[in-house]
Scaffold this active site. Structure first.
Site, PDB file in Angstrom:
ATOM      1  N   SER A 142       0.833  -1.208   0.000  1.00 15.90           N
ATOM      2  CA  SER A 142       0.000   0.000   0.000  1.00 15.90           C
ATOM      3  C   SER A 142       0.864   1.253   0.000  1.00 15.90           C
ATOM      4  O   SER A 142       0.553   2.234  -0.664  1.00 15.90           O
ATOM      5  CB  SER A 142      -0.948   0.001   1.199  1.00 15.90           C
ATOM      6  OG  SER A 142      -0.226   0.202   2.385  1.00 15.90           O
ATOM      7  N   ARG A 168       0.361   3.561  -3.166  1.00 11.22           N
ATOM      8  CA  ARG A 168      -0.263   4.859  -2.913  1.00 11.22           C
ATOM      9  C   ARG A 168       0.540   5.980  -3.544  1.00 11.22           C
ATOM     10  O   ARG A 168       0.032   6.817  -4.283  1.00 11.22           O
ATOM     11  CB  ARG A 168      -0.398   5.107  -1.410  1.00 11.22           C
ATOM     12  CG  ARG A 168      -1.003   6.480  -1.115  1.00 11.22           C
ATOM     13  CD  ARG A 168      -1.048   6.780   0.366  1.00 11.22           C
ATOM     14  NE  ARG A 168      -1.805   5.761   1.093  1.00 11.22           N
ATOM     15  CZ  ARG A 168      -1.254   4.845   1.869  1.00 11.22           C
ATOM     16  NH1 ARG A 168       0.056   4.830   2.027  1.00 11.22           N
ATOM     17  NH2 ARG A 168      -1.988   3.958   2.495  1.00 11.22           N
ATOM     18  N   ASN A 204      -0.755   8.056  -6.887  1.00 10.82           N
ATOM     19  CA  ASN A 204      -0.983   9.505  -6.824  1.00 10.82           C
ATOM     20  C   ASN A 204      -0.135  10.257  -7.835  1.00 10.82           C
ATOM     21  O   ASN A 204      -0.614  11.121  -8.552  1.00 10.82           O
ATOM     22  CB  ASN A 204      -0.686  10.019  -5.419  1.00 10.82           C
ATOM     23  CG  ASN A 204      -1.885   9.894  -4.512  1.00 10.82           C
ATOM     24  OD1 ASN A 204      -2.831  10.654  -4.634  1.00 10.82           O
ATOM     25  ND2 ASN A 204      -1.860   8.908  -3.642  1.00 10.82           N
TER      26      ASN A 204
END
Lengths: 276, 156
Positions: free
Chosen positions: A212, A216, A220
């Site tokens: 994660s 992440r 992004n």
């Protein structure tokens, strides 16, 4: 929009999203993304150089403005570490500082208009005679839009999570943590039955952390970069849109660097707390 | 598949950066910050202490000033008393002196007067004798009547 002759939107976007690669062996794995490596290591060195300079000049007296700025960053990180991580470790704070500043610098590359550096690299490639057309030079300038980098950071943090878990709880403690929770029973037979279930759940929890973290940051920044590329493909209208998105993105890049740092601290804090 | 050997390269770079930061960057920076914080803390404490000391010294100074004033007043009082005393003493001594001088003057005058009286008496006697001589030159000789003249002189 500097590119080759037969320029299509798809081609343009794909060109921007392809890493410059060098093969170092057979198979899909043995390739190096030269652009990612060069930019990330370069930015890492810039980070270390700036902070080392401040560290060399650090005095007890009245600090200069540069010194103040660097110390502000250091204190900010130190404060976050102290608030979250309650053990004593010489590693956590420098680790958090490295992650925060390095990731921030890499994210910052996103604010350079998407065509500047690839076009420059293309021109250099053509002028040096290495390639025929500037379209043959691939370069992604934002290292954090490369999954390799973000997952490498995640794996680094993952290794530290395991290291701290074992150091604080011992190997058996760590294994117990993986197998005896969240389901536990006084009855030995039931407990034994629970072990595989627990192991599955806890392993997923454990592995979800680095994945994660990496995904992440990658997601992004990749999305942000993609939007920059799409805006750049708009022609004249890109100017106001680019400005708006860049302003918004300033928030994103700092936030993502901060989140990565905070989650690292939190994970390591959880790993080094013996709460079972 | 996007993943490739870059992952390993980045992992190594990450480890090296963190190691370098931990070894050479963080300790001096954090050390400097903490040392400065300590210094500022000490400075603030010292300034607090100095302020207290100042307050104390001010109180002490006021007290001493009061004391000194009281002492000065006492000294002045004493000096006044002594001055009065001296004046009194001097006055009485002056009086005495005056009395003495006056008395001396009186006695001197007295002596002078007595001397003058004696002289006068002597002269009057001789004058009387001379007068009598002149008067009696023709009638009586000096030797016969001198006892009467003597008597007369003694009565003067």
């Amino acid at each position: 929009m500097a590119a080759g002759e037969e320029l299509t939107l798809t081609g343009y976007i794909q060109h921007h999203l392809t890493n410059g690669q060098v093969s170092i062996g057979d198979g899909w794995f043995w390739k190096l993304n030269v652009d990612t490596l060069a930019w990330s290591i370069g930015l890492g060195l810039i980070f270390l150089w700036i902070f080392k300079r401040a560290a060399n000049k650090a005095t007890l007296g009245v600090p200069g403005k540069f010194q103040c700025f660097i110390e502000m960053v250091v204190e900010f990180v130190d404060q976050n570490v102290k608030d979250t991580f309650h053990g004593r470790s010489r590693l956590i704070a420098p680790l958090a500082l490295t992650i925060f500043v390095w990731v921030f610098l890499m994210n910052l590359m996103d604010l350079i208009p998407v065509d500047f550096l690839p076009a420059l690299a293309g021109q250099i490639g053509v002028l040096s005679g290495a390639v025929e057309s500037s379209h043959d030079v691939y370069m992604k300038v934002v290292p954090t839009t490369d999954l390799n980098l973000t997952l490498a950071l995640g794996i680094g943090v993952f290794a530290l999570i395991i290291f701290y878990s074992i150091r604080v709880k011992g190997l058996m403690g760590f294994i117990k943590e993986l197998t005896l929770h969240p389901f536990s029973s006084k009855n030995v037979v039931v407990q034994v039955l629970f072990i595989p279930v627990n192991l599955l759940l806890e392993s997923v929890t454990l592995i979800a952390k680095p994945v994660s973290l990496g995904l992440r940051l990658f997601g992004n920044l990749y999305a942000g970069e993609l939007i920059f590329i799409l805006i750049a493909a708009l022609g004249l209208f890109q100017l106001p849109l680019h400005f708006v998105w860049a302003v918004f993105h300033i928030l994103v890049i700092v936030l993502q660097a901060f989140i990565f740092m905070m989650l690292t601290i939190v994970y390591l804090s959880m790993a080094s707390e013996d709460n079972h | 598949m996007n993943l490739n050997a870059t992952l390993i390269g980045e992992l190594i770079a990450f480890i090296v950066f963190v190691w370098f930061c931990m070894k050479f960057v963080w300790p001096p920076l954090n050390g400097a910050i903490e040392a400065r914080q300590k210094k500022i803390e000490d400075g603030l404490a010292a300034s607090d202490k100095a302020e207290k000391d100042l307050e104390l010294a001010r109180k002490k100074a006021t007290e001493q000033l009061k004391e000194a004033k009281a002492e000065a007043a006492e000294i002045i009082e004493q000096a006044k008393k002594r001055a009065t005393q001296i004046v009194d003493e001097e006055t009485s001594r002056g009086h005495e002196e005056r009395e003495k001088i006056i008395a001396q003057g009186h006695s001197e005058i007295e002596a002078e007067r007595n001397r003058a009286k004696e002289e006068l008496r002597k002269q009057v006697a001789s004058l009387a004798v001379i007068g009598a001589e002149k008067i009696l030159e023709r009638e009586i000789n000096e030797a016969a009547h001198s006892d009467i003249v003597e008597k007369l002189v003694a009565e003067l």
